[in-house]
Scaffold this motif. Structure first.
Motif, mmCIF file in Angstrom:
data_model
loop_
_atom_site.group_PDB
_atom_site.id
_atom_site.type_symbol
_atom_site.label_atom_id
_atom_site.label_comp_id
_atom_site.label_asym_id
_atom_site.label_seq_id
_atom_site.Cartn_x
_atom_site.Cartn_y
_atom_site.Cartn_z
ATOM 1 N N GLY A 1 0.945 -1.048 3.371
ATOM 2 C CA GLY A 1 -0.013 -0.047 2.907
ATOM 3 C C GLY A 1 0.677 1.288 2.668
ATOM 4 N N LEU A 2 1.582 1.650 3.580
ATOM 5 C CA LEU A 2 2.324 2.911 3.418
ATOM 6 C C LEU A 2 3.162 2.863 2.147
ATOM 7 C CD1 LEU A 2 3.589 3.650 7.043
ATOM 8 C CD2 LEU A 2 1.775 4.813 5.787
ATOM 9 N N ILE A 3 3.859 1.719 1.967
ATOM 10 C CA ILE A 3 4.707 1.579 0.780
ATOM 11 C C ILE A 3 3.849 1.648 -0.481
ATOM 12 C CG2 ILE A 3 6.243 -0.001 -0.472
ATOM 13 C CD1 ILE A 3 7.113 -1.087 2.270
ATOM 14 N N ARG A 4 2.718 0.968 -0.427
ATOM 15 C CA ARG A 4 1.898 0.885 -1.628
ATOM 16 C C ARG A 4 1.331 2.238 -2.024
ATOM 17 N NH1 ARG A 4 -2.765 -3.482 -2.854
ATOM 18 N NH2 ARG A 4 -3.827 -2.437 -1.178
ATOM 19 N N THR A 5 0.840 3.017 -1.036
ATOM 20 C CA THR A 5 0.275 4.322 -1.402
ATOM 21 C C THR A 5 1.375 5.274 -1.848
ATOM 22 O OG1 THR A 5 0.239 4.778 0.962
ATOM 23 C CG2 THR A 5 -1.872 4.343 -0.074
ATOM 24 N N ARG A 6 2.590 5.076 -1.294
ATOM 25 C CA ARG A 6 3.693 5.969 -1.642
ATOM 26 C C ARG A 6 4.180 5.687 -3.064
ATOM 27 N NH1 ARG A 6 7.012 9.083 -2.278
ATOM 28 N NH2 ARG A 6 8.794 9.852 -1.113
ATOM 29 N N PHE A 7 4.309 4.410 -3.412
ATOM 30 C CA PHE A 7 4.935 4.067 -4.691
ATOM 31 C C PHE A 7 3.984 3.393 -5.688
ATOM 32 C CE2 PHE A 7 8.281 3.902 -1.430
ATOM 33 C CZ PHE A 7 9.101 4.900 -1.896
ATOM 34 N N ASP A 8 2.754 3.106 -5.261
ATOM 35 C CA ASP A 8 1.783 2.444 -6.132
ATOM 36 C C ASP A 8 2.351 1.153 -6.736
ATOM 37 O OD1 ASP A 8 -0.613 2.002 -7.429
ATOM 38 O OD2 ASP A 8 0.046 3.046 -9.239
ATOM 39 N N VAL A 9 2.885 0.281 -5.888
ATOM 40 C CA VAL A 9 3.391 -0.991 -6.376
ATOM 41 C C VAL A 9 2.613 -2.138 -5.734
ATOM 42 C CG1 VAL A 9 5.724 -0.285 -6.896
ATOM 43 C CG2 VAL A 9 5.151 -1.035 -4.585
ATOM 44 N N GLU A 10 2.715 -3.270 -6.346
ATOM 45 C CA GLU A 10 2.074 -4.478 -5.877
ATOM 46 C C GLU A 10 2.981 -5.611 -6.321
ATOM 47 O OE1 GLU A 10 -2.617 -5.407 -5.823
ATOM 48 O OE2 GLU A 10 -1.649 -5.459 -7.763
#
Lengths: 287, 342, 235
Positions: B316-325
Motif C-alpha cells: 500500500g505504501l509503495i502503491r500510494t507513493r508510485f501509483d503502480v500496480e
C-alpha cells in the motif's frame, strides 16, 4: 446420581466460563470490539497471580488484591494507547491488532515462564469439600460459581444503576451524541476495558487455582467465553451466565460418556444452538 | 481534445513489464532443480505454500470481508484426507490431493451455513471453533493415530517417485504450481463479474446490496472455493512433512497466525501484498529464527504497527507513493497522447 | 453591540471528503438569538457540527469568549458551555427519559437548569420519566432533546432543525416554550427551514447558500425578496 453429579459439577464449571465470558460481553456491549487476545489476558492474569503468590507469598485469593488493579490499569492503558486507534466502521483493524496482541502476550509468557504447566497453590482450599443432598461439592468450584454470580450481578448493577453504566450505554448507543454530553469516548472506552480486565483478572486467578495452565491455553479460554456469550445471547449478562452453565454441563456430560469427548461435546452443543437459535437463547430486544 | 482521445484501460506499461518479468521469474523458478541446492528448494517450496495460503486468506479477508482465524481447519482436513485416501483408499497421492480439495469444498458447505450466522468478528471466532471441532474429531479417529498422529507409509511415499531427488523435485514443482494456480485463480476471479461484485461489497455493502448483488451468495462461493484450495494445499503440506498429528495439522499459529501476519505486513486487499509479505516473512524468519519466541513477538509488534500506521501494508505504501500496480485490476482513464508517455 | 460570545471567521469545514463551508464568518453577541437559514445542503448542519466540536477544524476558526475552540473535541466544547440540540433529536434509546436528561447534566456546570426545572418546563416528561425514550411521540422526544441540552446549563445553545418532522401544533408549542428557555440569559443559534419561524424568534439572521454566507441582517427589517435571493440564489 452419577448423572446428577455431572450436571451439578458442570453447572459449577459454567461459573468459571461465565467469568471468561463476562469481560468479552462487556467490551462488545460498550464498543462493539471483539478482543481476540481475551483468552491470553486471562492466562496473563493467572501468571501474574502465580508471581504474586511466589514472590510476595500471598494466598491466591489475596493475590486478587494485586492482580485485579494491575489488570485494570493495563486495560485502561491498552485501550487508550492502542485499541482506541482501531475503532471505526472497519472490523479488520481491531481484529488483527488484538490477534497480534494475542501472539505477543503468548510469547512473552513463554519467554518469562517457560512452556511448562504451572499451578497456583491455594492450600486446603483446593481439596476442601462438603456434602449436600448426597453430592460431594468442592468448596472451590462452589466459590467460583458464587463469585461469577456476584461479578455478573455487579456488572448488571454498574450498567443500569450508576453514572458510569449510563455513560457506557449512552456511548454504546451513539458515540457522537455522547461526546456532546461531555463524555470523552476514549476515556469511557478505557474505563470499559479496565473494568473488563478487572473481571478477567478474577477469571484468571480462579482458573489458575482450579487447574494447571501454560502460555498456550489462551485460545481455548477465548473460545469458551465466546461460546457462552453467543449461547446466552449477545449483550445479555445473565444470559452469559446461562450460556456458561450450558457449556459446562455439556462438557462434563461429554466427559462422562468418553473422556475424549469433553471439549467436543461443548463445541457441538454450541453449534447446535447456533443452528437452531442463531441469536442465542436470550437475545436483547432490538439487537 | 475530444472524448475519443480518452480511453479506459486496466493495463499500463508497468503491468506489461511486470507480466514479462513475472514470466521470466517463473521460468527460472521452474528450472530451480537444475540450479538450486536441496535446502534452498525445500525453503522455496515452503515459501510457495505459504504464498498460496496467504493469497487465499487475503481473498477472503481483504476482498470478501470474511476474516477467518480458522483456516487451519482446512489445512488439517486436507492433510488428513491425503493420509486417509492414500492409506485406506489406495489412491495415488496426486489424486488424493485433488480429492481432498473436493471433500474440503463439500464439508465447507454445512460449515458455512452455520458460521455465516455470525457477524464480523464473531464470525472469526466461529471459524476457530470449527477448527477446534475438526482437531478434536480427528484426534478421536484411532486408525489415523488418534491424538498422536501417524506417518505416511514408505510404499505410498515411493509411489511418487522411486528416488529421493525425484520426490523432492516433484514436491517443489507441486508447491510452485499451487502458488501460481492460486494467484492466477484469485486474479481471474477478481476480474470476473463475481470479483467486481466482491470489490463493490468491500467498498459498500449496503450499496452493493441495493444494486442487486447477492452478497450472501458471493461470500458463500468465496468461502467454499477457498476451503477447497486450502484443503489441497494442506494435503500438499503434509505430503512434504510425511507425518501428521492433530496438533500440527490444526495449528492456529502455523496455518493462520503466520498467514495473517504475511498478508497484513504485505498489504491486505491487494494481490501483490501477500507476495511481498511472504518474502518479508521468510527473510525475517531466516534471520531472526534463532531468537525463537522473540521472533514471534517482533512479528506481532510489526503487524500491529503496520495495522495502525499503514493499514494497507508495505505494498500500500509503495502503491500510494508510485501509483503502480503489477496486476492490472483497476481501471484507469487515459488520454491517448499521454498514454504513450507513461 | 455587546462583546461577542461566539466569533467565527474564515471557517472552511468539510463533511467527510466534501467541503461544506467556505470562509464563513459569523458573530453572536452575549444573550443574542441568531437564526441560521438556508436550503438543504447549504451547510447549516456542518456549521453546527463545527461549533459543537463534532467536526474539528483549525483552532482559530471558531472563537468562544475570546478562546480558540475550533480544534477542540465535542466533549471539551461541551464543558465550556456550548450545548447542541441535534437534528433528528438523537436520544439514547437504551436510556430512560430521566436518564437522558441526567446525562445531559453530566458536564456538571452550575446554573438554573435541573431535572425539576426541565420537568416544570415540560410537565409531560415528568409523567413519562421512567419510560424508554423511544416510546415517546416525536414532539415529546424533542422536549427531551431540548431538556437534555438545557441540563448542561449552557451559555450558548444550538438548535438544529427542531421542527423537522413534527406536527404544526407541536412546533407551535415548542416555539412557545423557546422564550422561556432563552430568557435565562443564554445565547442561541437556531437553524430552521421555516424562515418565518426563525425570523420571529431571532434578532439577527445569517443565510447560507452553498457553503457561504449569502446574507445577514436584522430579522425584523429584512425584505422577503432579499431573503429569497440569498436563499435560492436566484435574482
Amino acid at each position: 446420581m452419577e448423572w446428577v453429579n455431572a450436571v451439578v459439577q458442570g453447572t459449577l464449571l459454567g461459573g468459571l466460563y461465565a467469568l471468561f465470558a463476562a469481560g468479552l460481553s462487556l467490551i462488545f456491549g460498550v464498543m462493539r470490539l471483539v478482543n481476540i487476545a481475551h483468552g491470553d489476558l486471562i492466562v496473563l492474569a493467572a501468571y501474574l497471580g502465580l508471581s504474586a503468590t511466589t514472590l510476595l507469598g500471598l494466598h491466591p485469593l489475596a493475590a486478587l488484591l494485586v492482580v485485579v488493579p494491575a489488570m485494570a490499569i493495563m486495560g485502561y492503558v491498552l485501550q487508550r494507547a492502542i485499541l482506541n486507534q482501531t475503532l471505526g466502521k472497519d472490523i479488520l483493524p481491531p481484529l488483527l491488532v488484538t490477534f497480534g496482541l494475542s501472539v505477543i502476550i503468548q510469547n512473552t509468557l513463554l519467554e518469562a515462564y517457560s512452556a511448562d504447566p504451572q499451578k497456583m497453590n491455594a492450600g486446603a482450599l483446593e481439596t476442601a469439600s462438603f456434602s449436600a443432598g448426597g453430592l460431594s461439592l468442592g468448596v472451590l468450584p462452589v466459590m467460583t460459581f458464587v463469585i461469577a454470580v456476584g461479578v455478573i450481578a455487579g456488572l448488571q448493577w454498574t450498567f443500569y444503576r450508576t453514572a458510569l453504566g449510563r455513560a457506557f450505554r449512552a456511548t454504546s448507543d451513539n458515540q457522537e451524541i455522547a461526546q456532546l454530553m461531555g463524555l470523552n469516548r476514549r476515556h469511557i472506552f478505557g474505563l470499559a476495558m479496565a473494568l473488563a480486565l478487572a473481571v478477567t483478572a478474577i477469571a484468571g486467578i480462579m482458573l489458575g487455582i482450579r487447574t494447571s495452565f501454560d502460555p498456550s491455553i489462551g485460545g481455548g479460554r477465548l473460545i469458551f467465553g465466546f461460546e457462552a456469550v453467543i449461547i446466552g445471547g449477545l449483550g445479555n449478562l445473565w444470559g452469559t451466565l446461562v450460556g456458561g452453565v450450558i457449556l459446562g454441563v455439556a462438557q462434563t456430560i461429554g466427559a462422562k460418556i468418553d473422556p475424549g469427548w469433553q471439549l467436543l461435546a461443548g463445541h457441538l452443543v454450541f453449534l447446535i444452538i447456533l443452528a437452531v437459535r442463531p441469536n442465542g437463547l436470550f437475545p436483547r430486544i432490538g439487537e | 481534445m475530444t472524448p475519443s482521445d480518452f480511453h479506459v484501460t486496466r493495463s499500463s506499461s508497468v503491468t506489461k513489464i511486470a507480466a514479462v518479468l513475472g514470466l521470466l521469474i517463473l521460468i527460472i523458478l521452474i528450472a530451480a532443480p537444475y540450479w538450486a541446492g536441496r535446502a534452498d528448494m525445500r525453503l522455496m517450496g515452503e515459501l510457495f505454500l505459504y504464498l498460496a495460503l496467504a493469497s487465499l486468506w487475503n481473498l477472503m479477508a481483504g476482498y470478501a470481508g470474511l476474516v477467518s482465524v480458522g483456516q487451519q481447519a482446512y489445512v488439517g482436513f486436507g492433510g488428513y484426507m491425503l493420509f486417509a485416501l492414500t492409506m485406506f483408499g489406495g489412491v495415488h497421492p496426486i489424486g488424493a490431493i485433488v480429492i481432498a480439495g473436493f471433500f474440503g469444498a463439500l464439508i465447507a458447505v454445512p460449515v458455512a451455513l452455520l458460521i455465516f450466522r455470525l457477524r464480523g468478528a464473531y464470525f472469526a471466532i466461529g471459524t476457530w471453533v470449527i477448527a477446534e471441532v475438526f482437531r478434536l474429531s480427528f484426534a478421536q479417529v484411532s486408525v489415523l493415530g488418534g491424538g498422536s498422529g501417524s506417518s505416511l507409509p514408505v510404499g505410498i511415499v515411493r509411489s511418487l517417485s522411486s528416488s529421493r531427488a525425484g520426490r523432492e523435485h516433484l514436491s517443489y514443482w507441486l508447491a510452485l504450481a499451487s502458488a501460481v494456480i492460486v494467484i492466477a485463480a484469485v486474479y481471474f476471479f477478481l476480474r470476473s463479474r463475481n470479483g467486481l461484485a466482491l470489490t463493490a461489497i468491500r467498498d459498500n455493502e449496503l450499496a452493493a446490496g441495493s444494486l442487486g448483488i447477492d452478497i450472501w451468495r458471493t461470500k458463500f462461493v468465496v468461502y467454499i472455493v477457498t476451503a477447497a484450495l486450502t484443503s489441497m494445499i494442506g494435503a500438499l503440506i503434509f505430503l512434504q512433512k510425511l507425518r501428521i498429528s492433530p496438533d500440527a495439522a490444526f495449528s492456529v499459529n502455523d496455518w493462520t497466525a503466520f498467514v495473517i501476519f504475511i498478508v497484513v505486513i504485505g498489504g491486505i486487499g491487494t494481490i501483490e501484498g501477500p507476495i511481498i509479505g511472504t518474502l518479508i516473512f521468510f527473510a525475517l524468519r531466516e534471520t531472526l529464527a534463532d531468537l525463537g519466541t522473540i521472533y514471534l513477538m517482533v512479528l506481532g509488534v510489526v503487524a500491529i504497527v503496520i495495522m495502525l500506521k499503514a493499514p494497507k501494508g508495505i505494498w500500500g505504501l509503495i502503491r500510494t507513493r508510485f501509483d503502480v500496480e503489477l496486476f492490472p485490476l483497476s481501471y484507469r482513464v487515459k488520454h491517448s497522447q499521454t498514454a504513450q508517455k507513461d | 453591540m455587546p462583546d461577542p460570545i461566539l466569533r467565527i471567521s474564515g471557517l472552511d469545514a468539510f463533511y467527510g471528503d466534501f467541503q461544506a463551508l467556505y470562509d464563513v464568518a459569523l458573530e453572536a453577541g452575549e444573550g443574542e438569538v441568531l437564526a441560521i437559514i438556508g436550503a438543504n445542503g447549504a451547510g447549516k448542519t456542518t456549521l453546527m457540527r463545527s461549533i459543537s466540536g463534532l467536526t474539528q477544524n483549525k483552532a482559530a476558526m471558531v472563537r468562544y469568549r475570546g478562546e480558540n475552540i475550533g480544534a477542540l473535541r465535542a466533549d471539551e466544547v461541551a464543558a465550556k458551555g456550548i450545548a447542541l440540540v441535534p437534528e433528528g433529536r438523537q436520544l439514547f434509546p437504551s436510556l430512560s427519559v430521566e436518564e437522558n436528561l441526567i446525562i445531559g447534566g453530566q458536564v456538571g456546570r452550575k446554573g438554573p437548569w435541573s431535572l425539576n426545572a426541565v420537568y416544570k418546563l415540560f410537565p409531560i416528561l415528568q409523567e413519562r420519566r421512567h419510560q424508554q425514550s423511544t416510546s415517546l411521540s416525536g414532539g415529546q422526544q424533542q422536549m427531551v432533546a431540548i431538556g437534555r441540552a438545557l441540563m448542561a446549563n449552557p451559555d450558548l445553545i444550538l438548535f438544529d432543525e427542531i421542527s423537522l418532522g413534527l406536527a404544526p401544533i407541536i412546533i407551535k408549542d415548542i416555539y412557545a416554550a423557546l422564550p422561556g428557555i432563552i430568557n435565562e440569559g443564554m445565547s442561541a443559534l437556531i437553524v430552521e427551514q421555516d424562515i418565518t419561524k426563525a425570523l420571529s424568534v431571532s434578532s439577527r439572521f445569517y443565510c447560507l447558500q452553498e457553503g457561504r454566507v449569502s446574507l445577514e441582517g436584522a430579522s425584523a427589517t429584512v425584505a422577503r425578496e432579499d431573503i429569497s435571493r440569498a436563499y435560492f440564489g436566484v435574482a
